[in-house]
Design an enzyme around this catalytic site. Structure first.
Site, PDB file in Angstrom:
ATOM      1  N   ASP A  70     -38.966  62.647  10.348  1.00  0.00           N
ATOM      2  CA  ASP A  70     -37.793  62.658  11.212  1.00  0.00           C
ATOM      3  C   ASP A  70     -36.996  61.408  10.888  1.00  0.00           C
ATOM      4  O   ASP A  70     -37.548  60.312  10.829  1.00  0.00           O
ATOM      5  CB  ASP A  70     -38.142  62.723  12.693  1.00  0.00           C
ATOM      6  CG  ASP A  70     -36.937  63.170  13.503  1.00  0.00           C
ATOM      7  OD1 ASP A  70     -36.546  64.354  13.385  1.00  0.00           O
ATOM      8  OD2 ASP A  70     -36.341  62.345  14.230  1.00  0.00           O
ATOM      9  N   SER A  71     -35.711  61.610  10.639  1.00  0.00           N
ATOM     10  CA  SER A  71     -34.924  60.492  10.139  1.00  0.00           C
ATOM     11  C   SER A  71     -33.497  60.572  10.650  1.00  0.00           C
ATOM     12  O   SER A  71     -33.090  61.570  11.227  1.00  0.00           O
ATOM     13  CB  SER A  71     -34.965  60.486   8.609  1.00  0.00           C
ATOM     14  OG  SER A  71     -34.744  61.787   8.103  1.00  0.00           O
ATOM     15  N   PHE A 154     -27.820  62.948  -0.336  1.00  0.00           N
ATOM     16  CA  PHE A 154     -27.354  63.988   0.580  1.00  0.00           C
ATOM     17  C   PHE A 154     -26.876  63.326   1.872  1.00  0.00           C
ATOM     18  O   PHE A 154     -26.902  62.097   1.981  1.00  0.00           O
ATOM     19  CB  PHE A 154     -28.465  65.020   0.858  1.00  0.00           C
ATOM     20  CG  PHE A 154     -29.650  64.478   1.647  1.00  0.00           C
ATOM     21  CD1 PHE A 154     -30.639  63.736   1.038  1.00  0.00           C
ATOM     22  CD2 PHE A 154     -29.767  64.721   3.016  1.00  0.00           C
ATOM     23  CE1 PHE A 154     -31.730  63.240   1.762  1.00  0.00           C
ATOM     24  CE2 PHE A 154     -30.863  64.248   3.750  1.00  0.00           C
ATOM     25  CZ  PHE A 154     -31.833  63.494   3.120  1.00  0.00           C
TER      26      PHE A 154
HETATM   27  P1  ITT Z   1     -36.131  68.968   9.462  1.00  0.00           P
HETATM   28  O1  ITT Z   1     -36.084  68.631  10.933  1.00  0.00           O
HETATM   29  O2  ITT Z   1     -36.434  70.414   9.197  1.00  0.00           O
HETATM   30  O3  ITT Z   1     -37.013  68.046   8.692  1.00  0.00           O
HETATM   31  P2  ITT Z   1     -33.388  68.008   9.556  1.00  0.00           P
HETATM   32  O4  ITT Z   1     -32.297  67.850   8.520  1.00  0.00           O
HETATM   33  O5  ITT Z   1     -33.004  68.698  10.843  1.00  0.00           O
HETATM   34  O6  ITT Z   1     -34.633  68.747   8.851  1.00  0.00           O
HETATM   35  P3  ITT Z   1     -33.796  65.522  10.983  1.00  0.00           P
HETATM   36  O7  ITT Z   1     -33.771  66.151  12.328  1.00  0.00           O
HETATM   37  O8  ITT Z   1     -34.836  64.469  10.704  1.00  0.00           O
HETATM   38  O9  ITT Z   1     -33.995  66.598   9.831  1.00  0.00           O
HETATM   39  O10 ITT Z   1     -32.360  64.915  10.699  1.00  0.00           O
HETATM   40  C1  ITT Z   1     -32.169  64.032   9.650  1.00  0.00           C
HETATM   41  C2  ITT Z   1     -30.665  63.881   9.365  1.00  0.00           C
HETATM   42  O11 ITT Z   1     -30.395  62.486   9.130  1.00  0.00           O
HETATM   43  C3  ITT Z   1     -30.322  64.598   8.052  1.00  0.00           C
HETATM   44  O12 ITT Z   1     -29.939  65.939   8.289  1.00  0.00           O
HETATM   45  C4  ITT Z   1     -29.190  63.725   7.535  1.00  0.00           C
HETATM   46  O13 ITT Z   1     -27.984  64.057   8.190  1.00  0.00           O
HETATM   47  C5  ITT Z   1     -29.610  62.322   7.988  1.00  0.00           C
HETATM   48  N1  ITT Z   1     -30.446  61.669   6.942  1.00  0.00           N
HETATM   49  C6  ITT Z   1     -31.786  61.394   6.997  1.00  0.00           C
HETATM   50  N2  ITT Z   1     -32.206  60.830   5.848  1.00  0.00           N
HETATM   51  C7  ITT Z   1     -31.126  60.750   5.067  1.00  0.00           C
HETATM   52  C8  ITT Z   1     -30.915  60.277   3.746  1.00  0.00           C
HETATM   53  O14 ITT Z   1     -31.926  59.810   2.999  1.00  0.00           O
HETATM   54  N3  ITT Z   1     -29.687  60.346   3.248  1.00  0.00           N
HETATM   55  C9  ITT Z   1     -28.660  60.841   3.973  1.00  0.00           C
HETATM   56  N4  ITT Z   1     -28.761  61.321   5.207  1.00  0.00           N
HETATM   57  C10 ITT Z   1     -29.989  61.283   5.763  1.00  0.00           C
END
Ligand code: ITT
Length: 198
Positions: A70-71, A154
Site C-alpha cells: 500500500d503506497s 507510473f
Molecule cells: P492495489 O491496491 O491493487 O495494490 P492501487 O493502485 O489501488 O493497487 P494503492 O491503493 O496502494 O494501490 O494506491 C497507490 C497509488 O499511489 C498508486 O495508484 C499511485 O497513484 C500512487 N503511487 C504509489 N507508488 C507510486 C510510484 O512508485 N510512482 C508513482 N505513483 C505511485
C-alpha cells in the site's frame, strides 16, 4: 516458499517482481495461478493497515503467503494529502494524467521550497500458517515539479523530483535503488531473513 503479490496494479507488479526476484523471493501473480484476487475495501487510515487488509484477503483466498503493497504520495503543502487516498485522488473518474493535473492545480502558486513531498510504501506479508504478519515500510523524499517530465515509472512519477530528475526520467534501476517500494521491500527481505533464514 512461493508468495503471491496481492495487488491489481500492473505497474506495482512490474516493480515488485523486479525488486523481489534478485532478493531471492519467488513471487507470482493471481494470473500466474489462473485466479483473480477479490477486490478489497481499503478502509484503513494508514498504509500499513491497508497493506495488511490486502495481504490477509489474498492469503485467505489462495492459501499462499501473500505480499501486499500500500503506497501513496504525501504532500506537505496539502497537509499530507492525497496520502492513503492517492489512487482515488479527485474521484474514480480520473486517470494518472488527471490526478497529476489536479495535484498541479492544487499547488498552483506554491513556491519550490514549500513543494516538499514524500512517497510512502508499506509492505505486509500474511502467512497461511497463522504466524505473525510481517510489515516493513519505506519512503522516498522529493519535491513536486511545476510541470510533468519523463516517460518512465507510473502514477505521480512525472511530477516527483529527486535531485535534478523526475522519477519518470530515471531508469528502472535508478528508481528501485532509492524508491519507497525498493526501501520497503529490502527491509522486508531483511526481516524475512531473520525470521525464516530465507
Ligand atoms: P492495489 O491496491 O491493487 O495494490 P492501487 O493502485 O489501488 O493497487 P494503492 O491503493 O496502494 O494501490 O494506491 C497507490 C497509488 O499511489 C498508486 O495508484 C499511485 O497513484 C500512487 N503511487 C504509489 N507508488 C507510486 C510510484 O512508485 N510512482 C508513482 N505513483 C505511485
Amino acid at each position: 516458499m512461493r508468495y503471491i503479490m496481492a495487488t491489481h496494479n500492473k505497474d506495482k507488479i512490474i516493480e515488485m517482481s523486479r525488486i523481489i526476484e534478485p532478493l531471492g523471493i519467488e513471487a507470482v501473480t493471481d494470473r500466474d495461478l489462473g485466479l483473480e484476487l477479490p477486490e478489497v475495501d481499503e478502509t484503513g487510515t494508514t498504509f500499513a493497515e491497508n497493506a495488511y487488509l490486502k495481504a490477509a484477503s489474498a492469503c485467505e483466498f489462495t492459501g499462499l503467503p501473500a505480499i501486499a503493497d500500500d503506497s501513496g504520495i504525501v504532500v506537505d503543502a496539502l497537509n499530507g494529502a492525497p496520502g492513503v487516498y492517492s489512487a482515488r485522488y479527485g474521484g474514480e473518474g480520473l486517470d494518472d494524467k488527471g490526478r497529476n493535473r489536479l495535484l498541479l492545480s492544487e499547488l498552483d502558486g506554491v513556491p519550490r521550497e514549500k513543494r516538499t513531498a514524500h512517497y510512502a510504501c508499506a509492505i505486509c506479508c500474511v502467512f497461511p500458517d497463522g504466524r505473525a504478519p510481517i510489515t516493513a515500510e519505506g519512503e522516498m523524499h522529493g519535491v513536486i515539479a511545476t510541470d510533468e517530465r519523463g516517460e518512465g515509472g507510473f502514477g505521480y512519477d512525472p511530477l516527483f523530483v529527486v535531485g535534478d530528475k523526475t522519477v519518470a526520467e530515471m531508469t528502472a534501476e535508478e528508481k528501485d535503488a532509492i524508491s519507497h517500494r525498493g526501501n520497503a521491500l529490502r527491509a522486508f527481505r531483511d526481516i524475512l531473513k531473520g525470521e525464516l533464514g530465507l
